[in-house]
Write a protein that holds these residues in place. Structure first.
Motif: not given
Length: 364
Positions: A346-357
């Motif tokens: 993950f990048t930081a943005d990808e991690a945050l988006a995935t956790v939200k999903e």
């Protein structure tokens, strides 16, 4: 002649039932661990002290040592006290911290160790690992597997239910750990140990599909059956680690996330609560990338919900952003281990988006 089978180190005795503690002295003699009861009994605060009092009549030659904290310092201090005496074995009575302290001290001075668990919070009751605090945080240390394991369900039932719930989360997380191991085999050709994998997965499967719950069915012994299955799952998880000489069958991305939470947000929750949530998140990642069937995610989510265990970050008191930070930090806690977290990268943005999903998926 070729070697047709391997030798597996296991405890001489495993006794899981109500009233098991009362027969400890007899078991020590029958298994030739200590014929005369010359043992060092290690207890922690709480039920361990009560058990020690119950054992005094049958083990009147034993010496009792009290420990607290579950640290390397406490284990070294205990080791020095044990070294000054003459004992056949060390008997650790209590929860995970007490048992891990006793395991480390016993290993340091080459004494057999008997694990007497008064709670079912995690798989340390029978594992070749001691998790101990030190100046820089918490470390995992290789130790000898207990020579005998005793779980008295009377004390488990009398103890805090949250500890038992944590044990459920720890045992169920093996499903994610073995899936990560198989992932590493597929993409990195990491060798699998079929016996260790089988022990870890089948015991967790038995718990996953058991209809029992904590505090339910006491009148018809279904609660005891559920607690027995939980205890066996934790014991077999420990044996799986012993079989392959690694924590691999019981520790994957789920544990990396828990270690990261411990580092970033200390004292957030119990180990089993954190790894249970970590296992569900890692299962979601594998499912979303076509690496695991969606049925596993549903089964695990339903089981965690049924037992009142955390499924989303807010259940642990963490925000989505904090949990995403833990996901990013997690691979650094075990640089030698390949899991779904390392696979995704993950990048930081990808991690945050995935956790939200993921949170949305759990809520569906």
């Amino acid at each position: 002649m070729p070697l047709l089978a391997r030798t597996v180190t296991t405890p001489l005795a495993i006794d899981i039932r109500r009233g098991a503690v009362a027969d400890l002295g007899k078991m020590l003699a029958d298994r030739r661990i200590s014929a005369g009861g010359d043992v060092a009994i290690v207890v922690g605060p709480g039920q361990g002290e009560r058990v020690a009092e119950l054992l005094r009549p049958s083990l009147d030659r034993a010496d009792v040592f009290t420990v607290s904290g579950g640290s390397v310092e406490a284990a070294l201090d205990l080791g020095e006290k044990i070294r000054a005496g003459s004992y056949d074995a060390v008997v650790g009575i209590g929860g995970g911290k007490t048992i891990d302290t006793a395991k480390y001290a016993a290993t340091r001075y080459a004494l057999p160790m008997v694990s007497v668990a008064t709670s079912l919070a995690h798989d340390g009751i029978a594992s070749p690992v001691a998790a101990l605090d030190h100046d820089g945080g918490k470390g995992s240390y290789g130790v000898h597997i207990p020579i005998a394991v005793v779980v008295d369900l009377d004390f488990v039932v009398a103890g805090p239910r949250r500890q038992t719930r944590a044990g459920i989360g720890d045992a169920l997380s093996n499903l994610s750990a073995v899936a990560d191991w198989e992932l590493a085999n597929r993409f990195r050709q990491e060798p699998l140990d079929g016996l260790a994998l089988t022990l870890a997965r089948t015991s967790a499967e038995a718990l996953l599909h058991h209809p029992g719950r904590i505090g339910r069915g006491a009148e018809d012994n279904t609660q005891d059956d559920f607690l027995r299955v939980l205890a066996e799952a934790l014991v077999l998880g420990g044996l799986a680690m012993s079989v392959c000489g690694s924590s691999r069958p019981s520790s994957g991305g789920c544990h990396e996330i828990s270690h990261a939470i411990d580092h970033l947000y200390p004292h957030t929750a119990a180990h089993g609560e954190q790894v249970g949530l970590g296992a569900l998140f890692c299962t979601y990642l594998r499912v979303s990338r076509g690496l695991e069937d969606v049925g596993r995610f549903t089964q695990l989510s339903d089981a965690l919900s049924r037992h009142g265990l955390p499924r989303v970050p807010t259940d642990l008191g963490l925000s989505v952003t904090q949990f995403a930070e833990a996901v990013l930090h997690a691979p650094g806690t075990r640089p030698d281990r390949y899991t779904i977290l390392e696979h995704v990268g993950f990048t930081a943005d990808e991690a945050l988006a995935t956790v939200k999903e993921y949170v949305d998926a759990v809520g569906d």
